[in-house]
Design an enzyme around this catalytic site. Structure first.
Site, mmCIF file in Angstrom:
data_model
loop_
_atom_site.group_PDB
_atom_site.id
_atom_site.type_symbol
_atom_site.label_atom_id
_atom_site.label_comp_id
_atom_site.label_asym_id
_atom_site.label_seq_id
_atom_site.Cartn_x
_atom_site.Cartn_y
_atom_site.Cartn_z
ATOM 1 C CB SER A 78 -0.962 0.006 1.192
ATOM 2 O OG SER A 78 -0.263 -0.122 2.410
ATOM 3 C CD GLU A 79 0.384 4.107 1.974
ATOM 4 O OE1 GLU A 79 -0.576 4.854 1.743
ATOM 5 O OE2 GLU A 79 0.310 3.101 2.700
ATOM 6 C CB THR A 80 7.415 1.932 -1.041
ATOM 7 O OG1 THR A 80 6.958 0.609 -1.329
ATOM 8 C CG2 THR A 80 8.922 1.906 -0.899
#
Length: 318
Positions: A78-80
């Site tokens: 979902s995020e980096t």
């Protein structure tokens, strides 16, 4: 490109952790070295099978926005988080966050993951992250051999959601007004990002979530919401909640642990007048996805900032 920092490590380094970095090749777009080291952590859990996975790139100074977005899309979480500048001696870092589809101003679980990654290399203590949402302080400490991190949000605030905002979302969720908990009214809450908060009366209703991805995606883009924070309160006299966070604007159906939404939710509870003394809130998230997560939210009646605490554990590269 390696993830090593240039300053000496502190006097309290942690035991070696077993993370397996993922090396993404990029010979045509990166200056200098032709690979990017992506560390993978699961945040808000002590079990790699639970929590919310995040990518962490500790040395992203040579990456432009297009490359960071491409890396985030390839990682697929979902995020980096990308550390785009650092002063290791001062323990000060600049962070940017990308979902597979777009940059996000603030991401709680990737912040926790980045703090744990840095503490594992340079020792525990206080960190300062400069993010697009503002400065985020993170304290790290050892807890039974694992690093625990507590982020302090930017000032949180919350205001009632309009009926014209809520009704289309209910249709996309396939819910009705009768499904909502009248003691916790719909709000738009902020602690770095905007989140629509909806409280549902039934735990079974929350567990059975099956929403219209395209319809909710369009509504969230229109209003600038990062997630829709769906919660169920276990009992009226307790601050224990179950939560689910649809995240179609990020290109994923659901987040298993959402630190930014948890911080915003703390501000929401304060705005409702429910925080009359220092309060710790427990949010259980991801359980219905098979990735249980635990987020601990500390709210003070006289402080608009909210503190969110959790652990993170390394994940092997796929």
């Amino acid at each position: 490109m390696t993830s090593q920092t240039t300053s000496p490590t502190s006097s309290n380094p942690l035991p070696h952790t077993a993370e397996s970095p993922d090396i993404l090749q990029s010979p045509d777009t990166l200056p200098g070295p032709d690979s990017i080291e992506v560390l993978r952590y699961s945040a808000f859990t002590a079990d790699p099978a639970g929590g919310n996975p995040a990518g962490v790139v500790l040395d992203a100074e040579g990456l432009d926005e297009a490359r960071m977005l491409a890396v985030a899309a390839e990682v697929g979480y979902s995020e980096t988080a990308f550390v785009t500048a650092h002063d290791t001696a001062a323990r000060r870092y600049r962070l940017r966050y990308f979902s597979p589809r777009a940059e996000v101003a603030f991401c709680g679980h990737a912040t926790i993951a980045t703090a744990v990654a840095l503490a594992s290399r340079n020792g525990t203590g206080e960190l300062l992250f400069e993010t697009p949402a503002g400065e985020i302080r993170v304290g790290t400490s050892l807890d039974d051999g694992l690093v625990r991190a507590t982020l302090t949000s930017v000032p949180a605030h919350s205001h009632p959601a309009r009926d014209t905002q809520v009704e289309p979302v209910l249709r996309a969720l396939r819910w009705s007004r009768d499904d909502l908990d009248t003691g916790l009214p719909p709000h738009v809450a902020f602690a770095g990002n905007d989140h629509l908060v909806l409280a549902v009366r039934s735990r079974e209703q929350l567990a059975a979530l099956d929403y219209d991805f395209d319809a909710l995606h369009a509504l969230m883009r229109r209003h600038g919401w990062t997630t829709v924070h769906l919660v169920h309160r276990e009992a009226a006299d307790r601050f224990d909640f179950h939560a689910r966070d649809p995240f179609p604007v990020g290109g994923v159906v659901e987040d298993p642990a959402t630190g930014a939404a948890a911080a915003a939710f703390g501000g929401y509870l304060r705005a409702l007048g429910l925080v009359t003394e220092p309060l710790r809130v427990h949010i259980r998230q991801g359980e219905d996805m098979g990735r249980p997560s635990d987020l601990y939210v500390d709210v003070h009646p006289d402080d608009p900032r909210v503190r969110v605490t959790g652990q993170a554990v390394p994940l092997p590269a796929p």
